[in-house]
Design an enzyme around this catalytic site. Structure first.
Site, PDB file in Angstrom:
ATOM      1  N   THR A 184       0.815  -1.226   0.000  1.00  0.00           N
ATOM      2  CA  THR A 184       0.000   0.000   0.000  1.00  0.00           C
ATOM      3  C   THR A 184       0.848   1.276   0.000  1.00  0.00           C
ATOM      4  OG1 THR A 184      -0.060  -0.008   2.408  1.00  0.00           O
ATOM      5  CG2 THR A 184      -1.867  -1.142   1.260  1.00  0.00           C
ATOM      6  N   ASN A 226       3.954   4.034  -1.354  1.00  0.00           N
ATOM      7  CA  ASN A 226       4.308   4.672  -2.641  1.00  0.00           C
ATOM      8  C   ASN A 226       4.983   3.671  -3.565  1.00  0.00           C
ATOM      9  OD1 ASN A 226       3.412   7.265  -2.351  1.00  0.00           O
ATOM     10  ND2 ASN A 226       5.392   8.122  -1.714  1.00  0.00           N
ATOM     11  N   VAL A 227       6.011   2.996  -3.053  1.00  0.00           N
ATOM     12  CA  VAL A 227       6.815   2.091  -3.893  1.00  0.00           C
ATOM     13  C   VAL A 227       6.055   0.788  -4.137  1.00  0.00           C
ATOM     14  CG1 VAL A 227       8.972   0.771  -4.038  1.00  0.00           C
ATOM     15  CG2 VAL A 227       8.996   3.133  -3.168  1.00  0.00           C
ATOM     16  N   CYS A 238      17.490   5.270  -4.073  1.00  0.00           N
ATOM     17  CA  CYS A 238      17.018   5.859  -5.336  1.00  0.00           C
ATOM     18  C   CYS A 238      18.028   6.854  -5.908  1.00  0.00           C
ATOM     19  CB  CYS A 238      15.663   6.524  -5.155  1.00  0.00           C
ATOM     20  SG  CYS A 238      15.515   7.531  -3.683  1.00  0.00           S
ATOM     21  N   GLY A 248      10.248  10.714  -1.904  1.00  0.00           N
ATOM     22  CA  GLY A 248      11.318   9.844  -1.404  1.00  0.00           C
ATOM     23  C   GLY A 248      11.141   9.521   0.064  1.00  0.00           C
ATOM     24  N   HIS A 270      13.600  12.740  -8.892  1.00  0.00           N
ATOM     25  CA  HIS A 270      14.835  13.266  -8.297  1.00  0.00           C
ATOM     26  C   HIS A 270      15.735  13.809  -9.413  1.00  0.00           C
ATOM     27  CE1 HIS A 270      13.680  11.761  -4.482  1.00  0.00           C
ATOM     28  NE2 HIS A 270      14.543  10.772  -4.313  1.00  0.00           N
ATOM     29  N   ASN A 299      11.978   8.709  -9.065  1.00  0.00           N
ATOM     30  CA  ASN A 299      12.549   8.030  -7.903  1.00  0.00           C
ATOM     31  C   ASN A 299      11.699   6.851  -7.427  1.00  0.00           C
ATOM     32  OD1 ASN A 299      10.865  10.417  -7.145  1.00  0.00           O
ATOM     33  ND2 ASN A 299      11.016   9.482  -5.124  1.00  0.00           N
TER      34      ASN A 299
HETATM   35  C1  2RA Z   1      14.691   9.861  -0.079  1.00  0.00           C
HETATM   36  N1  2RA Z   1      16.432   8.462  -1.035  1.00  0.00           N
HETATM   37  O1  2RA Z   1      14.629  10.427  -1.165  1.00  0.00           O
HETATM   38  C2  2RA Z   1      15.609   8.667   0.132  1.00  0.00           C
HETATM   39  C3  2RA Z   1      14.833   7.431   0.475  1.00  0.00           C
HETATM   40  N2  2RA Z   1      13.953   7.035  -0.556  1.00  0.00           N
HETATM   41  O2  2RA Z   1      14.005  10.217   0.916  1.00  0.00           O
END
Ligand code: 2RA
Length: 342
Positions: free
Chosen positions: A11, A13-14, A129, A160, A241, A314
């Site tokens: 459930t 984001n990823v 990421c 993220g 990102h 990301n």
């Molecule tokens: C962030 N890379 O962007 C770290 C964890 N996903 O918060």
């Protein structure tokens, strides 16, 4: 016969991206199970055009699956990844829990695919990421001209840090427009219309753990001799990102040659015209699989040095896509079903 797959943390984001990408993948899949914490049991998540009902992690029988895609955080992974591996499944974990374990391969398929079968503990780690998109761009350049040092500044979207951070950016932004007073919740300071040079915890060295990860993970995945110094910044965007890279090489590599080399490299899309709009911005990378490279140019202040701008989704290449690509890699290497069964 296809694979039986569990998505743990379905459930988040990823996790939701993992299910979407899995449904679009060429991977032969017979079964997919959406596994979540007790508070999310019964929630419906999408698997392509199908609906899956989330089942309880504590009650799920992992002897019934071949691969577990994990995005449930480091604490859950530390407890559950060994249990799931012992049950016979291969774990591909998106948390930072196992990334520095020498018995756990840390994999970006475009960079170090040959290490994927070295899963001595039945666990494979997905890198951070911000590291993934950087090493995808660095790999072809390193092979051609040998990288000595990378100076990177990141511009990392709030996703993220999870859904809670996205909700807070939205609330803070609305609050500013409606003159409502707000107190930062998950962020240390206001993030709306601001930037915060702080992601993850501070270490004794003065760098943040996010900056430390970019250094140590690059050494594991690409080359231990490469020096990386990072400044990781949270910016008020939702997904995507961006990174500004300054790359010093042992050997000469012109911007033109780098442009051509990157254009032909796996997982990379070069968008690089020296004109208005001749570059990619995070908004344009959302939902895309590629790592985009723009603003490739020589550093006039130092020999054998290039600057470039690297952008990627990301949640996709930075997490869910890379995880599914690792599963595809295992399938291509003919991973047997129940590979871990004793
Ligand atoms: C962030 N890379 O962007 C770290 C964890 N996903 O918060």
């Amino acid at each position: 016969m296809g694979y039986r797959i569990a998505v743990v943390g379905a459930t988040g984001n990823v996790g939701t991206e993992m299910l979407t990408i899995l449904s679009e993948s060429d991977l032969q899949v017979d079964e997919v199970h959406a596994v979540a914490s007790r508070k999310s049991v019964g929630r419906i998540v999408s698997y392509g055009d199908k609906d899956l009902k989330c089942v309880d992690l504590d009650k799920f029988d992992f002897t019934t699956v071949d691969i577990a895609l994990m995005s449930a955080g480091g604490d859950v992974s530390k407890i559950w990844s060994p249990k799931i591996a012992a049950a016979g499944a291969i774990v591909i974990d998106n948390s930072s829990a196992w990334r520095m374990d020498p018995d756990v391969p840390l994999i970006v398929p475009e960079v170090n695919a040959d290490e994927v079968m070295n899963f001595k503990k039945g666990i494979i780690a997905n890198p951070n990421c911000s590291t993934i998109q950087m090493v995808v761009a660095l790999k072809p350049l390193h092979d051609r001209a040998t990288i000595k040092r990378v100076v990177v500044s990141t511009y990392q979207s709030v996703s993220g840090g999870g859904k809670k951070n996205m909700d807070e950016l939205w609330l803070q932004t609305k609050g500013i427009y409606s003159n409502d007073h707000f107190q930062p919740i998950n962020f240390t300071k206001q993030i709306a219309f601001n930037v915060i040079p702080h992601i993850d915890i501070f270490m004794d060295s003065g760098e943040t753990k996010e900056e430390w990860k970019m250094n140590v993970e690059t050494k594991r995945i690409l080359d231990p001799k490469i020096k990386v110094t990072a400044t990781c910044v949270r910016v008020p965007t939702f997904v995507g990102h961006a990174e500004a890279l300054n790359i010093e090489f042992e050997n000469e590599l012109s911007a033109e040659d780098a442009h051509e080399l990157l254009r032909e490299s796996p997982g990379i899309m070069v968008v690089d015209k020296r004109e208005d709009g001749g570059y990619v911005t995070p908004v344009e990378c959302v939902g895309e699989f590629a790592t985009f490279v723009s603003r490739i140019r020589e550093d006039s202040t130092q020999d054998n040095t290039l600057n470039m701008w690297v952008v990627s989704d990301n949640l996709r290449k930075g997490a869910a896509l890379n995880t599914v690509q690792i599963a595809e890699l295992l399938a291509n290497r003919k991973l047997p079903r129940n590979a871990q069964s004793k």
